[in-house]
Design a protein around this motif. Structure first.
Motif, PDB file in Angstrom:
ATOM      1  N   LYS A 199       0.829  -1.202   0.000  1.00  0.00           N
ATOM      2  CA  LYS A 199       0.000   0.000   0.000  1.00  0.00           C
ATOM      3  C   LYS A 199       0.867   1.258   0.000  1.00  0.00           C
ATOM      4  O   LYS A 199       0.518   2.271  -0.633  1.00  0.00           O
ATOM      5  N   GLU A 258       1.876   2.463  -3.483  1.00  0.00           N
ATOM      6  CA  GLU A 258       0.825   2.704  -4.474  1.00  0.00           C
ATOM      7  C   GLU A 258       0.802   4.171  -4.910  1.00  0.00           C
ATOM      8  O   GLU A 258       1.138   5.073  -4.143  1.00  0.00           O
ATOM      9  N   ASN A 259       0.408   4.392  -6.149  1.00  0.00           N
ATOM     10  CA  ASN A 259       0.130   5.730  -6.673  1.00  0.00           C
ATOM     11  C   ASN A 259       1.318   6.683  -6.605  1.00  0.00           C
ATOM     12  O   ASN A 259       1.156   7.888  -6.358  1.00  0.00           O
ATOM     13  N   LEU A 260       2.515   6.163  -6.802  1.00  0.00           N
ATOM     14  CA  LEU A 260       3.703   7.016  -6.865  1.00  0.00           C
ATOM     15  C   LEU A 260       3.903   7.499  -8.294  1.00  0.00           C
ATOM     16  O   LEU A 260       3.391   6.913  -9.259  1.00  0.00           O
ATOM     17  N   SER A 261       4.690   8.557  -8.444  1.00  0.00           N
ATOM     18  CA  SER A 261       4.965   9.123  -9.768  1.00  0.00           C
ATOM     19  C   SER A 261       6.418   8.902 -10.147  1.00  0.00           C
ATOM     20  O   SER A 261       7.246   8.484  -9.323  1.00  0.00           O
ATOM     21  N   ASP A 264       9.036  10.493  -7.932  1.00  0.00           N
ATOM     22  CA  ASP A 264       9.255   9.997  -6.572  1.00  0.00           C
ATOM     23  C   ASP A 264      10.403   8.993  -6.532  1.00  0.00           C
ATOM     24  O   ASP A 264      10.743   8.369  -7.537  1.00  0.00           O
TER      25      ASP A 264
END
Length: 421
Positions: free
Chosen positions: A102, A105-108, A111
């Motif tokens: 978790k 999740e949703n990293l760019s 990052d």
């Protein structure tokens, strides 16, 4: 063994551990700061100390989560530290693995993920793949521990029954860059095998995992065998595009720690030789071979002239032959060694796990000398019977030769130090 010799051998151990100190080693391997966030993840017996050290040396904001063994925690300000069971996984580890997935999740692409990986992470990150359960993963782990298989083979199986190992944690972090800083406890220092490589993929396949199970005659649950025979067990390969920008750095290893131990000995007037940093095999058999070398030196001044400190590293294995025994691979190695040097004066040794815990008890290993077996016998302990019963801890505890440094915060495998006067 005299208190002076125990102190010297303990200092050898301390020098080896100091060479793997997280703060010193991390400082030399820090990645460049990202445009975006810095997320820290990790698993292993040394992960909490690595996280605490990273907070000291990292110039910038960070956050994240690492999981370590019960009793191995460290105080961190920004990184959460979770403790779980080792060597047999538990519910706490299952929840920690889910939290790690978790966390990434949703990293760019702006990052950065810093993965702090050390030995022990395999058991600390249970994450059953497909339709498997925690009970299945526990059964796999118990079968592996009893099999006598080398650590590389065990981790090959583990990564193919997992939803987080075998590079899958790094794949989940895509498109963020993942830099894995690894303290290696694997002979040969393949980072993909440390903690079963949660952030480092390799070329092994489910067919390789099945071959390991067959070679070592493991009895695995039917659900596990069904999974290993299905494409769902396939792990991502190193050429997967999700790993293209990632980096992996070995920041500490047995080779470096053995060299530090050798330097310490020579600085104190004792010549040192390193047999190898990657010795594997059945612990009692490796102990017998080391005993033969020590006897040859003691009696014939070959292949090394005494006085000399003989060092080796790596990770031996223990095939369980009996239930209820106490000990670990280092104490079992040393009991086999003690039997081989029984009555040969001038040989003294320490064998210990650099993480501070060897097997099922609270010790890292033990001390032995030419009198160990006789002292055990005087106390009503049959050394050969103890070895046959995988009960080396009981034998050494009876003669007050247990070595208990406590958790060290690192893990670069086993250290064997044999002094021949």
């Amino acid at each position: 063994m005299s208190p002076h010799t125990k102190a010297f051998l303990t200092a050898i151990f301390d020098a080896a551990v100091a060479a793997a100190d997280p703060e010193m080693t991390l400082r030399q391997h820090l990645p460049a700061k990202p445009k975006g966030r810095t997320i820290v993840i990790g698993a292993g017996k040394g992960s909490a100390q690595m996280a605490a050290a990273l907070e000291k040396v990292w110039d910038g904001p960070l956050s994240g989560l690492v999981v370590t063994r019960y009793g191995y925690g460290a105080s961190c300000r920004f990184i959460d530290v979770v403790e779980a069971a080792h060597p047999v996984p538990d519910e706490a580890g299952l929840k920690a693995a889910a939290r790690l997935l978790k966390t990434v999740e949703n990293l760019s692409a702006d990052d950065l993920v810093i993965a702090l990986i050390s030995g022990g992470g395999s058991a600390l990150l249970p994450s059953p793949a497909g339709n498997l359960t925690l009970a299945d993963e526990i059964a796999v782990n118990e079968a592996l521990l009893a099999s006598g298989a080398p650590i590389a083979a065990m981790n090959m199986v583990r990564k193919h029954v997992s939803a987080i190992k075998g590079g899958r944690l790094a794949a989940a972090a895509y498109p963020a860059k993942v830099v894995s800083l690894v303290v290696s406890d694997i002979p040969g220092d393949n980072p993909a095998l440390v903690a079963s490589g949660p952030t480092v993929p390799d070329q092994s396949t489910r067919a390789d995992a099945l071959a390991v199970a067959d070679t070592y005659r493991m009895t695995l649950p039917e659900a596990v065998m069904t999974h290993l025979c299905s494409p769902a067990a396939d792990a991502p390969l190193p050429d997967d595009a999700r790993f293209a920008g990632n980096e992996t750095r070995i920041i500490a290893s047995a080779a470096v720690s053995l060299a530090a131990a050798a330097r310490f000995a020579e600085d104190h007037g004792v010549k040192a030789v390193i047999l190898s940093d990657s010795i594997e095999g059945e612990a009692r058999d490796v102990g017998a071979v080391h005993a033969a070398i020590a006897r040859e030196v003691a009696l014939h001044d070959r292949p090394f002239q005494k006085p000399v400190l003989i060092l080796s590293g790596g990770e031996t294995t223990v095939t369980l032959r009996a239930k209820g025994g106490k000990g670990g691979r280092n104490s079992e190695f040393l009991l086999g060694f003690a039997l081989g040097i029984d009555g040969i004066a001038g040989i003294e040794a320490l064998a210990a796990d650099t993480d501070g815990i060897d097997g099922s008890e609270d010790n890292a290993g033990a001390f032995a000398d030419a009198t160990s077996v006789a002292r055990m016998q005087t106390g009503g302990i049959d050394a050969r019977a103890m070895l046959a019963a995988n009960n080396a801890w009981t034998a050494f505890n009876a003669v007050n030769d247990i070595f208990r440094p406590g958790p060290t915060g690192t893990n670069v495998n086993d250290l064997r130090a044999i002094l021949v006067r």
